[in-house]
Design a protein around this motif. Structure first.
Motif, mmCIF file in Angstrom:
data_model
loop_
_atom_site.group_PDB
_atom_site.id
_atom_site.type_symbol
_atom_site.label_atom_id
_atom_site.label_comp_id
_atom_site.label_asym_id
_atom_site.label_seq_id
_atom_site.Cartn_x
_atom_site.Cartn_y
_atom_site.Cartn_z
ATOM 1 N N VAL A 138 52.852 -11.071 75.413
ATOM 2 C CA VAL A 138 51.748 -11.244 76.347
ATOM 3 C C VAL A 138 52.318 -11.247 77.763
ATOM 4 N N VAL A 139 51.950 -10.238 78.555
ATOM 5 C CA VAL A 139 52.468 -10.087 79.914
ATOM 6 C C VAL A 139 51.459 -10.666 80.909
ATOM 7 N N THR A 140 51.944 -11.483 81.826
ATOM 8 C CA THR A 140 51.073 -12.115 82.822
ATOM 9 C C THR A 140 51.540 -11.770 84.236
ATOM 10 N N HIS A 141 50.605 -11.860 85.197
ATOM 11 C CA HIS A 141 50.957 -11.611 86.598
ATOM 12 C C HIS A 141 49.865 -12.132 87.531
ATOM 13 N N PRO A 142 49.635 -13.445 87.539
ATOM 14 C CA PRO A 142 48.647 -13.982 88.488
ATOM 15 C C PRO A 142 49.170 -13.866 89.913
ATOM 16 N N CYS A 143 48.339 -13.353 90.806
ATOM 17 C CA CYS A 143 48.746 -13.149 92.194
ATOM 18 C C CYS A 143 48.038 -14.084 93.164
ATOM 19 N N ILE A 193 52.326 -17.877 96.332
ATOM 20 C CA ILE A 193 52.451 -19.033 97.227
ATOM 21 C C ILE A 193 51.583 -18.832 98.470
ATOM 22 N N SER A 194 51.717 -17.679 99.093
ATOM 23 C CA SER A 194 50.938 -17.406 100.306
ATOM 24 C C SER A 194 49.442 -17.429 100.012
ATOM 25 N N ALA A 195 49.052 -16.901 98.849
ATOM 26 C CA ALA A 195 47.634 -16.898 98.479
ATOM 27 C C ALA A 195 47.105 -18.317 98.305
ATOM 28 N N CYS A 196 47.921 -19.200 97.752
ATOM 29 C CA CYS A 196 47.513 -20.606 97.595
ATOM 30 C C CYS A 196 47.313 -21.273 98.949
ATOM 31 N N LEU A 197 48.268 -21.063 99.845
ATOM 32 C CA LEU A 197 48.163 -21.655 101.177
ATOM 33 C C LEU A 197 46.945 -21.113 101.925
ATOM 34 N N ALA A 198 46.648 -19.836 101.704
ATOM 35 C CA ALA A 198 45.496 -19.226 102.379
ATOM 36 C C ALA A 198 44.186 -19.854 101.941
ATOM 37 N N GLU A 199 44.138 -20.374 100.716
ATOM 38 C CA GLU A 199 42.903 -20.989 100.231
ATOM 39 C C GLU A 199 42.490 -22.193 101.078
ATOM 40 N N VAL A 200 43.465 -22.864 101.707
ATOM 41 C CA VAL A 200 43.127 -24.011 102.557
ATOM 42 C C VAL A 200 43.258 -23.678 104.046
ATOM 43 N N GLY A 201 43.400 -22.380 104.353
ATOM 44 C CA GLY A 201 43.411 -21.971 105.755
ATOM 45 C C GLY A 201 44.765 -21.903 106.412
ATOM 46 N N TRP A 202 45.845 -21.911 105.634
ATOM 47 C CA TRP A 202 47.184 -21.736 106.186
ATOM 48 C C TRP A 202 47.624 -20.298 105.962
ATOM 49 N N ARG A 203 47.880 -19.559 107.043
ATOM 50 C CA ARG A 203 48.335 -18.181 106.957
ATOM 51 C C ARG A 203 49.852 -18.150 107.142
ATOM 52 N N THR A 204 50.549 -17.604 106.152
ATOM 53 C CA THR A 204 52.000 -17.558 106.272
ATOM 54 C C THR A 204 52.434 -16.459 107.230
ATOM 55 N N VAL A 205 53.533 -16.719 107.923
ATOM 56 C CA VAL A 205 54.157 -15.711 108.791
ATOM 57 C C VAL A 205 55.537 -15.393 108.216
ATOM 58 N N MET A 245 53.497 -27.453 93.583
ATOM 59 C CA MET A 245 52.061 -27.428 93.819
ATOM 60 C C MET A 245 51.611 -26.124 94.482
ATOM 61 N N CYS A 246 52.559 -25.381 95.049
ATOM 62 C CA CYS A 246 52.225 -24.118 95.703
ATOM 63 C C CYS A 246 52.549 -22.902 94.840
ATOM 64 N N SER A 247 53.521 -23.027 93.943
ATOM 65 C CA SER A 247 54.012 -21.846 93.230
ATOM 66 C C SER A 247 53.721 -21.844 91.735
ATOM 67 N N TRP A 248 53.412 -23.011 91.152
ATOM 68 C CA TRP A 248 53.120 -23.039 89.720
ATOM 69 C C TRP A 248 51.664 -22.659 89.498
ATOM 70 N N TYR A 249 51.442 -21.684 88.632
ATOM 71 C CA TYR A 249 50.076 -21.271 88.337
ATOM 72 C C TYR A 249 49.648 -21.863 86.995
#
Length: 279
Positions: free
Chosen positions: A108-113, A179-191, A247-251
């Protein structure tokens, strides 16, 4: 990952699966998904894991280890005679998966983004391992956490942040990472906003880096601690804050607690400032 058509169980490789029949023996090579399997009530069917699969700690003590996510002991996996192998596109080597596919009936191959991809992941595992009730409960909790995060994002103005994952060389995350997608959910945009690599080195002189609201120092894969804060603040000229990397990288099921953790952290820092000593 996207939801499969009703009744179909399709993984990230586009392979369709059928609900498991008979005894199930699962080897998971993905820490986040080992935790998800346990939260779905499948601990008893888990016969192998990596050394990085550490949650839930007590439940996994008796489950044999088969190496790491990148250096899997192939003979150890084969000896466990699994019916199902759980892998991830980012975390496991393709050649390892291909070798094991010759002897494991179901891979079973996974790839949550992004956090919302965990909804399809729960649906896939729930249908495959016949635990749809537990999967539906997790999906409901995840939708609630996503709603809370988005409400906060609507309430507070977006902020640019630098998220550090490594020191010497200093490294961060690109915006196409989970990780960046998780942070974006609360309004933090990674640079930086764009980068050739998914985990680029940091140019401390770049205008984007200098203009960020602050720097977030992750607890993994490099374990940043409070002693690194003055060094990073001197380099970046911005306030720095420790953050729980799991909390940012574990799906999987961790996404529920992760989104709520990030929302609470952002709300607290909005009041106290990014260099608050609390995490």
């Amino acid at each position: 990952m996207t939801s499969a058509p009703m009744g179909q169980l399709i993984d990230a490789a586009g392979r369709e699966h059928r609900p498991a029949e008979g005894p199930v023996r699962i080897v998971s090579l993905v820490p986040s998904l080992t935790e998800l399997l346990c939260d779905l009530g499948l601990t008893g069917q888990l016969v192998g894991r990596t050394g990085f699969c550490v949650h839930p700690r007590e439940a996994l003590r008796a489950v044999p280890k088969v190496g790491g996510t990148k250096d899997v002991k192939l003979d150890a996996v084969r000896a466990l005679a699994p019916t199902h192998l759980i892998v991830n596109i980012d975390e496991n080597r393709r050649e390892t998966v291909e070798e094991l596919a010759a002897s494991v009936p179901v891979v079973v191959v996974t790839h949550p983004c992004a956090p919302q991809d965990n909804l399809a992941l729960c649906e896939l595992f729930g249908g495959l391992f016949r635990c749809s009730g537990e999967a539906l409960r997790l999906q409901a909790a995840l939708r609630g956490a996503l709603d809370e995060a988005r409400a906060l994002r609507a309430e507070l103005p977006a902020e640019d942040v630098l998220y550090l994952i490594w020191r010497e060389p200093w490294m961060t995350v690109a915006r196409d990472t989970y990780i960046s997608a998780c942070l974006a959910e609360v309004g933090w945009r990674t640079v930086p906003a764009s980068a050739a690599a998914r985990y680029p080195e940091v140019d401390w002189r770049a205008a984007e880096i200098r203009g960020a609201a602050g720097v977030l120092l992750s607890s993994e894969p490099y374990r940043f601690t409070a002693r690194h804060l003055p060094e990073v603040e001197a380099l970046g000229g911005r306030p720095a804050q420790l953050i729980d990397g799991e909390m940012c990288s574990w799906y999987g099921s961790r996404a529920v607690a992760g989104l709520r953790y990030l929302a609470a952290l952002r709300r607290r820092l909005a009041v106290r400032g990014l260099n608050s000593p609390e995490v």
